[in-house]
Write an enzyme that holds these catalytic residues in place. Sequence first.
Site, PDB file in Angstrom:
ATOM      1  N   ARG A  76      40.465  59.088   5.916  1.00 43.62           N
ATOM      2  CA  ARG A  76      39.506  59.102   7.038  1.00 43.62           C
ATOM      3  C   ARG A  76      39.798  60.261   8.000  1.00 43.62           C
ATOM      4  NH1 ARG A  76      38.291  53.775   8.780  1.00 43.62           N
ATOM      5  NH2 ARG A  76      37.289  54.778  10.547  1.00 43.62           N
ATOM      6  N   GLN A 107      33.215  51.367  19.698  1.00 44.38           N
ATOM      7  CA  GLN A 107      33.959  50.723  18.613  1.00 44.38           C
ATOM      8  C   GLN A 107      34.546  51.796  17.703  1.00 44.38           C
ATOM      9  OE1 GLN A 107      31.427  47.239  16.971  1.00 44.38           O
ATOM     10  NE2 GLN A 107      30.025  48.449  18.209  1.00 44.38           N
ATOM     11  N   VAL A 109      36.669  55.078  16.348  1.00 42.51           N
ATOM     12  CA  VAL A 109      38.063  55.487  16.486  1.00 42.51           C
ATOM     13  C   VAL A 109      38.195  57.009  16.358  1.00 42.51           C
ATOM     14  CG1 VAL A 109      38.899  53.271  15.565  1.00 42.51           C
ATOM     15  CG2 VAL A 109      38.496  55.175  13.988  1.00 42.51           C
ATOM     16  N   ASP A 110      37.026  57.715  16.387  1.00 46.25           N
ATOM     17  CA  ASP A 110      37.021  59.131  16.016  1.00 46.25           C
ATOM     18  C   ASP A 110      37.251  60.105  17.158  1.00 46.25           C
ATOM     19  OD1 ASP A 110      34.526  59.128  17.370  1.00 46.25           O
ATOM     20  OD2 ASP A 110      33.397  58.837  15.513  1.00 46.25           O
ATOM     21  N   HIS A 125      38.426  49.480  19.411  1.00 45.31           N
ATOM     22  CA  HIS A 125      39.078  49.360  18.103  1.00 45.31           C
ATOM     23  C   HIS A 125      40.164  50.404  17.879  1.00 45.31           C
ATOM     24  CE1 HIS A 125      35.274  47.048  16.559  1.00 45.31           C
ATOM     25  NE2 HIS A 125      36.055  46.319  17.316  1.00 45.31           N
ATOM     26  N   CYS A 152      59.478  54.954  13.325  1.00 47.08           N
ATOM     27  CA  CYS A 152      59.414  54.988  14.791  1.00 47.08           C
ATOM     28  C   CYS A 152      60.666  55.683  15.326  1.00 47.08           C
ATOM     29  CB  CYS A 152      59.330  53.555  15.314  1.00 47.08           C
ATOM     30  SG  CYS A 152      59.493  53.413  17.102  1.00 47.08           S
ATOM     31  N   CYS A 155      62.805  52.810  17.436  1.00 42.20           N
ATOM     32  CA  CYS A 155      63.532  51.684  16.822  1.00 42.20           C
ATOM     33  C   CYS A 155      63.695  51.822  15.306  1.00 42.20           C
ATOM     34  CB  CYS A 155      62.843  50.368  17.171  1.00 42.20           C
ATOM     35  SG  CYS A 155      61.339  50.084  16.234  1.00 42.20           S
ATOM     36  N   THR A 193      25.071  50.660  16.460  1.00 38.91           N
ATOM     37  CA  THR A 193      25.957  49.618  15.928  1.00 38.91           C
ATOM     38  C   THR A 193      25.126  48.541  15.244  1.00 38.91           C
ATOM     39  OG1 THR A 193      27.590  47.903  16.450  1.00 38.91           O
ATOM     40  CG2 THR A 193      26.100  48.531  18.245  1.00 38.91           C
ATOM     41  N   GLU A 220      17.441  51.293  12.527  1.00 40.31           N
ATOM     42  CA  GLU A 220      17.187  50.016  11.821  1.00 40.31           C
ATOM     43  C   GLU A 220      17.245  48.869  12.814  1.00 40.31           C
ATOM     44  OE1 GLU A 220      17.227  49.944   8.241  1.00 40.31           O
ATOM     45  OE2 GLU A 220      17.536  52.125   8.127  1.00 40.31           O
TER      46      GLU A 220
HETATM   47  C1  BJW Z   1      22.438  54.998  13.529  1.00 40.26           C
HETATM   48  C2  BJW Z   1      22.325  56.252  13.003  1.00 40.26           C
HETATM   49  C3  BJW Z   1      21.959  57.247  13.888  1.00 40.26           C
HETATM   50  C4  BJW Z   1      22.942  55.005  11.399  1.00 40.26           C
HETATM   51  N1  BJW Z   1      21.733  56.953  15.164  1.00 40.26           N
HETATM   52  N2  BJW Z   1      22.211  54.717  14.799  1.00 40.26           N
HETATM   53  C5  BJW Z   1      33.006  35.509  16.389  1.00 40.26           C
HETATM   54  C6  BJW Z   1      32.048  35.179  15.475  1.00 40.26           C
HETATM   55  C7  BJW Z   1      32.191  35.551  14.146  1.00 40.26           C
HETATM   56  C8  BJW Z   1      33.304  36.267  13.708  1.00 40.26           C
HETATM   57  C9  BJW Z   1      34.258  36.593  14.618  1.00 40.26           C
HETATM   58  C10 BJW Z   1      34.103  36.218  15.939  1.00 40.26           C
HETATM   59  N3  BJW Z   1      35.173  36.698  16.620  1.00 40.26           N
HETATM   60  C11 BJW Z   1      35.981  37.359  15.776  1.00 40.26           C
HETATM   61  C12 BJW Z   1      35.465  37.297  14.537  1.00 40.26           C
HETATM   62  C13 BJW Z   1      36.099  37.909  13.345  1.00 40.26           C
HETATM   63  C14 BJW Z   1      35.849  39.381  13.202  1.00 40.26           C
HETATM   64  C15 BJW Z   1      34.341  39.612  13.055  1.00 40.26           C
HETATM   65  O1  BJW Z   1      33.634  40.017  13.925  1.00 40.26           O
HETATM   66  N4  BJW Z   1      33.825  39.408  11.864  1.00 40.26           N
HETATM   67  C16 BJW Z   1      32.402  39.608  11.598  1.00 40.26           C
HETATM   68  C17 BJW Z   1      32.233  40.705  10.537  1.00 40.26           C
HETATM   69  C18 BJW Z   1      31.812  38.299  11.189  1.00 40.26           C
HETATM   70  N5  BJW Z   1      36.373  40.130  14.340  1.00 40.26           N
HETATM   71  C19 BJW Z   1      37.659  40.489  14.417  1.00 40.26           C
HETATM   72  O2  BJW Z   1      38.472  40.166  13.576  1.00 40.26           O
HETATM   73  C20 BJW Z   1      38.069  41.270  15.636  1.00 40.26           C
HETATM   74  N6  BJW Z   1      39.186  40.698  16.265  1.00 40.26           N
HETATM   75  C21 BJW Z   1      39.106  39.582  17.010  1.00 40.26           C
HETATM   76  O3  BJW Z   1      38.057  39.023  17.201  1.00 40.26           O
HETATM   77  O4  BJW Z   1      40.291  39.179  17.574  1.00 40.26           O
HETATM   78  C22 BJW Z   1      40.408  37.843  18.041  1.00 40.26           C
HETATM   79  C23 BJW Z   1      40.893  37.018  16.885  1.00 40.26           C
HETATM   80  C24 BJW Z   1      42.027  37.394  16.198  1.00 40.26           C
HETATM   81  C25 BJW Z   1      42.494  36.592  15.162  1.00 40.26           C
HETATM   82  C26 BJW Z   1      41.804  35.424  14.815  1.00 40.26           C
HETATM   83  C27 BJW Z   1      40.644  35.087  15.516  1.00 40.26           C
HETATM   84  C28 BJW Z   1      40.194  35.875  16.577  1.00 40.26           C
HETATM   85  C29 BJW Z   1      38.512  42.671  15.240  1.00 40.26           C
HETATM   86  C30 BJW Z   1      37.422  43.509  14.688  1.00 40.26           C
HETATM   87  C31 BJW Z   1      37.984  44.846  14.193  1.00 40.26           C
HETATM   88  C32 BJW Z   1      36.941  45.706  13.523  1.00 40.26           C
HETATM   89  N7  BJW Z   1      37.574  46.783  12.865  1.00 40.26           N
HETATM   90  C33 BJW Z   1      36.790  47.813  12.211  1.00 40.26           C
HETATM   91  C34 BJW Z   1      37.725  48.811  11.448  1.00 40.26           C
HETATM   92  C35 BJW Z   1      38.764  49.448  12.339  1.00 40.26           C
HETATM   93  C36 BJW Z   1      38.318  50.710  12.992  1.00 40.26           C
HETATM   94  C37 BJW Z   1      38.034  51.811  12.002  1.00 40.26           C
HETATM   95  O5  BJW Z   1      38.588  51.812  10.910  1.00 40.26           O
HETATM   96  O6  BJW Z   1      37.215  52.698  12.307  1.00 40.26           O
HETATM   97  O7  BJW Z   1      35.983  48.513  13.147  1.00 40.26           O
HETATM   98  S1  BJW Z   1      35.594  47.151  11.055  1.00 40.26           S
HETATM   99  C38 BJW Z   1      34.328  48.313  11.398  1.00 40.26           C
HETATM  100  O8  BJW Z   1      33.195  47.590  11.970  1.00 40.26           O
HETATM  101  C39 BJW Z   1      34.891  49.219  12.503  1.00 40.26           C
HETATM  102  C40 BJW Z   1      33.698  49.317  13.413  1.00 40.26           C
HETATM  103  O9  BJW Z   1      34.131  49.699  14.706  1.00 40.26           O
HETATM  104  C41 BJW Z   1      33.081  47.953  13.351  1.00 40.26           C
HETATM  105  C42 BJW Z   1      31.658  47.883  13.791  1.00 40.26           C
HETATM  106  O10 BJW Z   1      30.828  48.617  12.929  1.00 40.26           O
HETATM  107  P1  BJW Z   1      29.630  49.462  13.537  1.00 40.26           P
HETATM  108  O11 BJW Z   1      30.162  50.488  14.456  1.00 40.26           O
HETATM  109  O12 BJW Z   1      28.609  48.561  14.074  1.00 40.26           O
HETATM  110  O13 BJW Z   1      29.119  50.261  12.246  1.00 40.26           O
HETATM  111  P2  BJW Z   1      28.124  49.758  11.083  1.00 40.26           P
HETATM  112  O14 BJW Z   1      28.347  50.644   9.924  1.00 40.26           O
HETATM  113  O15 BJW Z   1      28.235  48.309  10.855  1.00 40.26           O
HETATM  114  O16 BJW Z   1      26.671  50.032  11.678  1.00 40.26           O
HETATM  115  C43 BJW Z   1      26.195  51.347  11.888  1.00 40.26           C
HETATM  116  C44 BJW Z   1      24.838  51.259  12.579  1.00 40.26           C
HETATM  117  O17 BJW Z   1      24.441  52.572  12.945  1.00 40.26           O
HETATM  118  C45 BJW Z   1      23.738  50.666  11.696  1.00 40.26           C
HETATM  119  O18 BJW Z   1      23.034  49.669  12.420  1.00 40.26           O
HETATM  120  C46 BJW Z   1      22.836  51.860  11.400  1.00 40.26           C
HETATM  121  O19 BJW Z   1      21.455  51.511  11.261  1.00 40.26           O
HETATM  122  C47 BJW Z   1      23.067  52.701  12.623  1.00 40.26           C
HETATM  123  N8  BJW Z   1      22.817  54.137  12.447  1.00 40.26           N
HETATM  124  N9  BJW Z   1      22.629  56.173  11.620  1.00 40.26           N
HETATM  125  C48 BJW Z   1      21.859  55.635  15.553  1.00 40.26           C
HETATM  126  N10 BJW Z   1      21.806  58.521  13.445  1.00 40.26           N
HETATM  127 ZN    ZN Z   2      59.498  51.062  17.277  1.00 38.29          ZN
END
Ligand code: BJW
Ligand code: ZN
Length: 245
Positions: A76, A107, A109-110, A125, A152, A155, A193, A220
């Site tokens: 990445r 959200q 990380v870039d 994130h 690290c 540590c 998003t 979308e």
């Molecule tokens: C355009 C375009 C253009 C295209 N112009 N637009 C409550 C309910 C249900 C589930 C949960 C909940 N609470 C927590 C959860 C679990 C989970 C979760 O949400 N799961 C769901 C999938 C159901 N959440 C977590 O685990 C989070 N932690 C948490 O809640 O902690 C508390 C906890 C801990 C332990 C137990 C219980 C609770 C953490 C979430 C971490 C997400 N991590 C990632 C990867 C890391 C970062 C990285 O690698 O970059 O983050 S996953 C990935 O998805 C990344 C993104 O930031 C994130 C969101 O995605 P995003 O940005 O919306 O992208 P896309 O691809 O989905 O959408 C792109 C959009 O752009 C589309 O709509 C296109 O149409 C549009 N688009 N071109 C404008 N030109």
């Molecule tokens: Zn350390």
Amino acid sequence: MQSPITPISAELRRLFASSTRVLVLTGAGVSAESGVPTFRGGGNSSVWKGIPVEEIASADTLQRDLPAVWEWFDYRREVLRTLKPNPAHQELARWQDRFAELTVVTQNVDRLHQKAGSRDVIELHGNIWRARCINCRTCRDIAPHEGRPQACRRCGESMRPDVVLFGETLPPGEFERATRRASRCELCFVVGTSSLVYPAASLPEIAKAVGAYVCEVNPERTPLSDRCDEVLTGKAGEILPLFGT
Ligand code: BJW
Ligand code: ZN
């Protein structure tokens, strides 16, 4: 075929001119026009290579196979290394001089918002250009040409990417800071998003609950679309600059 851009309503123009507290939540789509693949597609953007993000970017995978997680994030970083902010990032950076309080919550990380000049961005994130010790949480920046950091320096334990994987909690204080800003904003933009990942996806709901006008910018429809006051259908880099004209 390219769908036409939805015109901005007079009501939104009026609010844009009169609001003092504005919150913008961004996701992968805001960086799509810079060439950053999204996670789940949409808007004809390219998608990160075929691996379900919930699998590779999960706390379980990190526990089982830290090198595999590093491999994914090394790839990445290599893709991101030369990419630049696009007109959407640039327009949002200009907005900080326009409103008394502009909060950009991302959200992503870039680091492209910061590269465009946005200050004080809330990164829910984490950041791909930083590593964190799995033991003492000491962080270290990763320079663009640098490989993954070894142990690290404090540590001796392993380092991991300082990003939030599924099943992990968000960086301490960041979501709380975003929630405070969402609960006092007058205008909320939700840009690029899929609104599927929580708790980030709850921020527009918080804004809506306090009476803010919520506007989605996305080519979308998403699960949030029906609850928005206005949906601007199109690409972020084409729609957001229209506010500056
Ligand atoms: C355009 C375009 C253009 C295209 N112009 N637009 C409550 C309910 C249900 C589930 C949960 C909940 N609470 C927590 C959860 C679990 C989970 C979760 O949400 N799961 C769901 C999938 C159901 N959440 C977590 O685990 C989070 N932690 C948490 O809640 O902690 C508390 C906890 C801990 C332990 C137990 C219980 C609770 C953490 C979430 C971490 C997400 N991590 C990632 C990867 C890391 C970062 C990285 O690698 O970059 O983050 S996953 C990935 O998805 C990344 C993104 O930031 C994130 C969101 O995605 P995003 O940005 O919306 O992208 P896309 O691809 O989905 O959408 C792109 C959009 O752009 C589309 O709509 C296109 O149409 C549009 N688009 N071109 C404008 N030109
Ligand atoms: Zn350390």
